[in-house]
Write an enzyme that holds these catalytic residues in place. Structure first.
Site, short mmCIF file in Angstrom:
data_model
loop_
_atom_site.label_atom_id
_atom_site.label_comp_id
_atom_site.label_asym_id
_atom_site.label_seq_id
_atom_site.Cartn_x
_atom_site.Cartn_y
_atom_site.Cartn_z
CB CYS A 139 -1.73 -30.12 42.08
SG CYS A 139 -1.05 -28.22 41.73
CG HIS A 281 -4.10 -30.21 45.75
ND1 HIS A 281 -2.53 -30.23 45.91
CD2 HIS A 281 -3.71 -29.30 45.08
CE1 HIS A 281 -1.60 -29.67 45.50
NE2 HIS A 281 -2.57 -29.07 44.74
CG ASN A 311 -0.03 -26.38 45.71
OD1 ASN A 311 0.42 -27.32 45.63
ND2 ASN A 311 -1.08 -25.70 45.19
O1 UT7 Z 1 -2.37 -26.40 43.07
C1 UT7 Z 1 -3.23 -26.78 41.72
C2 UT7 Z 1 -4.83 -26.36 42.65
N1 UT7 Z 1 -4.67 -24.51 43.20
C3 UT7 Z 1 -5.68 -24.34 43.86
O2 UT7 Z 1 -6.38 -24.87 43.95
C4 UT7 Z 1 -5.33 -22.79 43.52
C5 UT7 Z 1 -6.77 -22.35 44.44
N2 UT7 Z 1 -7.23 -20.76 44.59
C6 UT7 Z 1 -6.30 -20.71 45.57
O3 UT7 Z 1 -6.07 -20.46 47.00
C7 UT7 Z 1 -6.94 -18.88 45.88
O4 UT7 Z 1 -7.35 -18.13 44.76
C8 UT7 Z 1 -5.75 -17.94 46.09
C9 UT7 Z 1 -4.90 -18.50 47.45
C10 UT7 Z 1 -4.29 -18.24 45.08
C11 UT7 Z 1 -6.52 -16.41 45.99
O5 UT7 Z 1 -7.02 -16.08 46.88
P1 UT7 Z 1 -8.55 -15.27 46.44
O6 UT7 Z 1 -9.34 -14.71 47.56
O7 UT7 Z 1 -8.83 -16.68 45.10
O8 UT7 Z 1 -7.76 -13.74 46.01
P2 UT7 Z 1 -7.69 -13.55 44.41
O9 UT7 Z 1 -6.98 -14.35 43.40
O10 UT7 Z 1 -9.51 -12.88 44.29
O11 UT7 Z 1 -7.32 -11.62 45.20
C12 UT7 Z 1 -7.73 -11.03 45.99
C13 UT7 Z 1 -7.72 -10.18 46.46
C14 UT7 Z 1 -6.34 -8.88 44.84
O12 UT7 Z 1 -6.78 -7.36 44.47
P3 UT7 Z 1 -7.60 -6.85 44.27
O13 UT7 Z 1 -7.77 -7.39 43.53
O14 UT7 Z 1 -9.05 -7.40 44.63
O15 UT7 Z 1 -7.19 -5.77 44.66
C15 UT7 Z 1 -5.09 -10.25 44.75
O16 UT7 Z 1 -4.12 -8.89 43.54
O17 UT7 Z 1 -5.88 -11.00 47.09
C16 UT7 Z 1 -4.31 -9.40 46.44
N3 UT7 Z 1 -3.81 -10.70 46.11
C17 UT7 Z 1 -2.80 -10.35 46.84
N4 UT7 Z 1 -2.94 -9.44 48.62
C18 UT7 Z 1 -1.31 -9.31 49.35
C19 UT7 Z 1 -3.42 -11.46 45.88
N5 UT7 Z 1 -2.39 -12.15 46.34
C20 UT7 Z 1 -2.06 -11.56 47.23
C21 UT7 Z 1 -1.05 -11.72 48.08
N6 UT7 Z 1 -0.34 -10.63 49.60
N7 UT7 Z 1 -0.07 -12.58 48.20
#
Ligand code: UT7
Length: 360
Positions: A139, A281, A311
């Site tokens: 990215c 980004h 993204n």
């Molecule tokens: O482009 C290169 C650089 N990339 C980035 O900078 C991305 C950086 N990261 C992010 O944007 C975020 O971390 C995400 C959007 C990818 C995820 O958001 P988050 O708030 O960090 O969520 P998480 O990964 O901590 O997951 C929280 C919960 C989990 O469930 P449990 O374990 O708490 O029960 C996930 O399984 O949300 C769940 N989850 C979802 N739920 C509904 C993950 N994806 C989804 C989804 N819909 N699409």
């Protein structure tokens, strides 16, 4: 925090003290100057509700956790080179030229592992036998490609360079992985750099770039490279899909983009509050806000485009630039900082006074 300065009127001459890069480049027209901007999105627009019918997710989760409402998805017959050619053609038109001396393409989704995609793009654009190569920094790829293109100009290899960021992530995502499917979209954006004067609007400051390979596993496609060729992976154990440890990447992205942006601004002689537009980004709206907060920059100075496109990886910055200019949010004279973070891990930032141009 000092107040934002009023943008210079388009084309107004700048005082020497306000030159973007005093001493950064020798006189004689070897500074890279951004002079054209083009973008392209595949026509199919996929909303959160459509994804919610296939995956265990919801519009509410996606919007509140990422800020994304839609993304564009290319059809199976469209390759990254097709997206890149469309954006490249538009950038050339925006720059008012049909010729460049080199093409640099940032992508993580080349048409094929070998050869690079840039020569094909150059050929399809009718650019003849110019040097053309791919840059892989996930990215952050567009900023690395800007640096490579700037180097070609500084060394005298090229007077004009087409720099493209293009990615078709829909081809590398696991269709069952809700954590990545909802985030990424396809698209391409491009700029033309020309040799010019470091004091001109559009002259790029030195891109400040970094990497940390100890985080290589945080954003990765595990199988299909020399470490784990697909043919040698045990039956059923190969993983050819893009994976990301989102939570860890989130934290590092905020720190690196904020700190590198401040360093790029400082190289331009600007305090944080002098930055009129931060074009970061487009990974996540919460990341954009956290970066602005860490920089003590009002959040409304951040360009926001991810609500419409998600993204788009290497295409993210030029697409956000085109969107911001078209919407009147980015104008000639704005003190602008571009920044990105991505797999590798990699990051970077670059400052410029936004030039007068019409994106296509
Ligand atoms: O482009 C290169 C650089 N990339 C980035 O900078 C991305 C950086 N990261 C992010 O944007 C975020 O971390 C995400 C959007 C990818 C995820 O958001 P988050 O708030 O960090 O969520 P998480 O990964 O901590 O997951 C929280 C919960 C989990 O469930 P449990 O374990 O708490 O029960 C996930 O399984 O949300 C769940 N989850 C979802 N739920 C509904 C993950 N994806 C989804 C989804 N819909 N699409």
């Amino acid at each position: 925090m000092p107040p934002a300065r009023t943008p210079a009127s388009p084309g107004a001459p700048r005082a020497a003290a306000d030159a973007p890069w005093p001493g950064a480049a020798a006189p004689g027209g070897t500074a890279p100057v951004l002079c054209g901007l083009g973008s392209w999105l595949p026509p199919r627009r996929v909303g959160n509700d459509e994804l919610s019918r296939e995956l265990d997710t919801s519009d509410e989760w996606i919007r509140s956790r990422t800020g994304i409402g839609h993304r564009h998805v290319a059809d199976a017959a469209t390759a990254t080179s097709d997206l890149a050619v469309e954006a490249g053609r538009r950038a050339l038109k925006s720059a008012g030229t049909e010729r460049v001396d080199a093409v640099v393409l940032a992508t993580t989704t080349p048409d094929r592992p070998c050869p690079a995609t840039a020569p094909l793009v150059a050929a399809q654009l009718g650019l003849g036998t110019v040097p053309a190569f791919d840059v892989g920094a996930v990215c952050t790829g567009f900023l690395y490609a800007l640096a490579a293109g700037s180097g070609l100009i500084a060394l005298g290899t090229a007077r004009r360079v087409l720099v493209i960021g293009a990615d078709k992530y829909s081809g590398i995502l696991d269709p069952r992985d809700r954590s990545t499917r909802v985030i990424f979209g396809d698209g391409a954006g491009a700029v033309v750099l020309r040799a010019g004067d470091p004091a001109e609007p559009g002259a790029l400051g030195p891109p400040l770039l970094g990497s940390d390979g100890t985080g290589a596993d945080l954003v990765a496609i595990r199988s299909g490279g020399s470490r784990e060729p697909l043919r040698e992976a045990a039956d059923g154990a190969a993983d050819p899909y893009f994976r990301m440890d989102g939570r860890t990447v989130f934290r590092r992205a905020v720190e690196r983009m904020a700190d590198t942006s401040l360093a790029a601004a400082e190289r331009a002689g600007w305090a944080a509050g002098d930055i009129d537009r931060l074009v970061a980004h487009q990974a996540n709206l919460r990341i954009l806000h956290a970066v602005a907060d860490r920089m003590r920059l009002p959040r409304d100075r951040c360009a926001v485009h991810l609500d419409q496109v998600g993204n788009t990886a290497a295409a993210s910055i030029p697409l956000a630039l085109a969107h911001a200019v078209a919407g009147g949010r980015l104008a000639a004279g704005h003190r602008t900082v571009l920044t990105a973070f991505g797999g590798g891990l990699t990051w970077g930032a670059c400052a410029l006074h936004w030039p007068e141009l019409t994106p296509v």
